[in-house]
Design an enzyme around this catalytic site. Structure first.
Site, mmCIF file in Angstrom:
data_model
loop_
_atom_site.group_PDB
_atom_site.id
_atom_site.type_symbol
_atom_site.label_atom_id
_atom_site.label_comp_id
_atom_site.label_asym_id
_atom_site.label_seq_id
_atom_site.Cartn_x
_atom_site.Cartn_y
_atom_site.Cartn_z
ATOM 1 N NE ARG A 103 -4.007 0.412 1.636
ATOM 2 C CZ ARG A 103 -5.257 0.388 2.077
ATOM 3 N NH1 ARG A 103 -5.610 1.112 3.127
ATOM 4 N NH2 ARG A 103 -6.176 -0.355 1.478
ATOM 5 C CG HIS A 130 -8.258 0.210 -3.466
ATOM 6 N ND1 HIS A 130 -7.482 -0.898 -3.157
ATOM 7 C CD2 HIS A 130 -8.995 0.460 -2.352
ATOM 8 C CE1 HIS A 130 -7.747 -1.275 -1.913
ATOM 9 N NE2 HIS A 130 -8.665 -0.481 -1.405
ATOM 10 C CD GLN A 133 -12.854 -2.056 -1.872
ATOM 11 O OE1 GLN A 133 -12.161 -2.012 -0.872
ATOM 12 N NE2 GLN A 133 -14.065 -2.616 -1.868
ATOM 13 C CG ASP A 225 -13.773 6.123 -1.559
ATOM 14 O OD1 ASP A 225 -13.842 5.858 -0.335
ATOM 15 O OD2 ASP A 225 -12.677 6.178 -2.162
ATOM 16 C CB CYS A 265 -14.256 0.871 -1.014
ATOM 17 S SG CYS A 265 -13.725 2.559 -0.698
ATOM 18 N NE ARG A 293 -10.609 -5.731 -0.710
ATOM 19 C CZ ARG A 293 -9.884 -4.710 -0.236
ATOM 20 N NH1 ARG A 293 -10.498 -3.681 0.316
ATOM 21 N NH2 ARG A 293 -8.568 -4.687 -0.341
HETATM 22 N N1 CP Z 1 -11.512 -0.572 1.511
HETATM 23 C C1 CP Z 1 -10.268 -0.682 1.992
HETATM 24 O O1 CP Z 1 -9.298 -0.895 1.263
HETATM 25 O O2 CP Z 1 -10.193 -0.554 3.333
HETATM 26 P P1 CP Z 1 -8.857 -0.451 4.203
HETATM 27 O O3 CP Z 1 -8.274 0.912 3.955
HETATM 28 O O4 CP Z 1 -9.349 -0.614 5.606
HETATM 29 O O5 CP Z 1 -7.909 -1.521 3.788
HETATM 30 N N1 NVA Z 2 -10.095 6.589 -1.595
HETATM 31 C C1 NVA Z 2 -9.816 6.078 -0.282
HETATM 32 C C2 NVA Z 2 -9.980 4.593 -0.266
HETATM 33 C C3 NVA Z 2 -9.743 3.953 1.066
HETATM 34 C C4 NVA Z 2 -9.875 2.466 1.037
HETATM 35 C C5 NVA Z 2 -8.409 6.481 0.122
HETATM 36 O O1 NVA Z 2 -7.506 6.423 -0.719
HETATM 37 O O2 NVA Z 2 -8.215 6.849 1.279
#
Ligand code: CP
Ligand code: NVA
Length: 319
Positions: A103, A130, A133, A225, A265, A293
Site C-alpha cells: 500500500r 485500488h 477492491q 467513497d 469500499c 475482500r
Molecule cells: N476498503 C479498503 O481498502 O479498506 P482499508 O483501507 O481498511 O484496507
Molecule cells: N479513496 C480512499 C480509499 C480507502 C480504502 C483512500 O484512498 O483513502
C-alpha cells in the site's frame, strides 16, 4: 514462469472471470468448513505506508486460511525507513516471500517496487488505483445481481483511486458507468481514456459529469467513497465545500432504479458522503462487500503465486 504483478485492474483483464469463479468456490468451501491449503508454507510480505483495516486483515487471514503466512512490515521499522532503497528492499523480500503486498503513498513507488521484485507485487492501494477492491466489488455485484454485463454503476463523489479502478473494472466487464464528480475532482484523464476505449470495444458506455441526480438515473448500483482520501487531509476545508451536493442519501436514491443497491469500499464517513440510513439500510451491500475482500484476495493470491486456479469444474455462472 514470468512473474505476474497486480498493479492495475487491467492486469487481470484476461483471467477476471476465472478469479471471480475461484473466489465463489473459496467462499462456499469456507462456509462448508472445507480446508483448502493451496499456499501451504508460502509467505506474503505486506508493506503498508498508509493505514488499513480490510486490506490488511483480509490478506493476512486469507494467507492463513490457505496454509501460508503473512508478515506485516511497517515501513518505519524496516531499513526502508532509514534510507535503504525500495529496489534493494524488493530484491531482498523476493528471497523470502512468494509475493509482496504494497500500500503506497505514490503510484511511482508501486511501479519501482514491482520492477525490482522478482515475485508478484500486489497493489493494496496507491494514489492512482485500488485494484483489489474493485475486483472484489465486481464479485459482490455479480453475487447480488447474477451478472455484470449490461448493468449500470453510478459513482458519486471524488474521482479518486477507487473511481479510477471502477472505470477500468466496469468497462472490462461490459458494464455502463456514470460518474458524477465536482469540477476539479474528476478521475485521472489517462485512465478515463483507457476506460472509454475498452467500453467502446465492449459495447458499454462511460459518462463523466457533475450531476449526481443525472448519474444515478436508472442505475443498478450506486457507489460512493470518502471525500477526503488518505493523504488529502490538507484539503479538508476545500473538499467539504466542493462535495456538499455529492452525498448518497435517500433523496438521491429516489432517482435510482427501484432495485438499485448501494456500495462503499469503506471506511465511511457517515453524514458526509453517505447517510447512516443508506449505509445501514436494505439496499446496502457494504458489509458483504467488505467480507468478500477475503474470498477474492485468496483467489488473487492463488492466481498470482501459483499461476493456476484450484477451481474444480466451471459452473457456467455468467459474467
Ligand atoms: N476498503 C479498503 O481498502 O479498506 P482499508 O483501507 O481498511 O484496507
Ligand atoms: N479513496 C480512499 C480509499 C480507502 C480504502 C483512500 O484512498 O483513502
Amino acid at each position: 514462469m514470468a512473474k505476474r504483478d497486480l498493479i492495475s485492474v487491467l492486469d487481470v483483464a484476461e483471467d477476471l472471470r476465472g478469479i471471480l469463479d475461484e473466489a465463489r468456490n473459496l467462499k462456499s468451501w469456507l462456509r462448508s468448513g472445507r480446508v483448502h491449503e493451496a499456499l501451504k508454507s508460502q509467505s506474503l510480505a505486506m508493506i503498508f505506508e498508509k493505514p488499513s483495516t480490510r486490506t490488511r486483515v483480509s490478506f493476512e487471514v486469507g494467507m492463513a486460511q490457505l496454509g501460508g503466512t503473512a508478515i506485516n512490515l511497517n515501513p518505519q521499522e524496516l531499513q526502508l525507513g532509514r534510507g535503504e532503497t525500495l529496489e534493494d528492499t524488493a530484491r531482498v523480500l523476493s528471497g523470502y516471500a512468494a509475493a509482496i503486498l504494497y500500500r503506497a503513498k505514490r503510484h511511482e513507488a508501486m511501479v519501482r517496487l514491482a520492477q525490482a521484485a522478482t515475485v508478484p507485487v500486489i497493489n493494496g492501494l496507491d494514489d492512482l488505483e485500488h485494484p483489489c477492491q474493485i475486483i472484489s466489488d465486481l464479485f459482490t455485484i455479480r453475487e447480488a445481481k447474477g451478472r455484470l454485463r449490461g448493468l449500470k454503476l453510478a459513482y458519486v463523489g471524488d474521482g479518486n483511486n477507487v473511481c479510477n479502478s471502477l472505470l477500468l473494472g466496469c468497462s472490462l466487464v461490459g458494464m455502463d458507468m456514470a460518474a458524477a464528480c465536482p469540477p476539479g475532482f474528476e478521475p485521472d484523464a489517462g485512465i478515463l481514456r483507457k476506460a472509454e476505449k475498452i467500453a467502446m470495444d465492449q459495447g458499454s458506455q462511460i459518462d463523466l459529469g457533475a450531476d449526481p441526480e443525472k448519474a444515478v438515473r436508472g442505475t443498478d448500483v450506486v457507489y460512493t467513497d470518502v471525500w477526503i482520501s488518505m493523504g488529502m487531509e490538507g484539503e479538508r476545508g476545500e473538499r467539504e465545500m466542493a462535495f456538499r451536493a455529492y452525498q448518497v442519501n435517500e433523496e438521491l436514491l429516489k432517482s435510482a432504479g427501484k432495485e438499485a443497491v448501494v456500495m462503499h469500499c469503506l471506511p465511511a464517513h457517515r453524514g458526509q458522503e453517505i447517510t447512516d440510513d443508506v449505509l445501514d439500510g436494505d439496499r446496502s451491500l457494504v458489509w458483504d462487500q467488505a467480507e468478500n475482500r477475503l474470498h477474492v484476495q485468496k483467489a488473487l493470491l492463488i492466481r498470482l503465486i501459483t499461476g493456476g486456479f484450484s477451481t474444480m469444474e466451471p459452473t457456467g455462472t455468467p459474467i
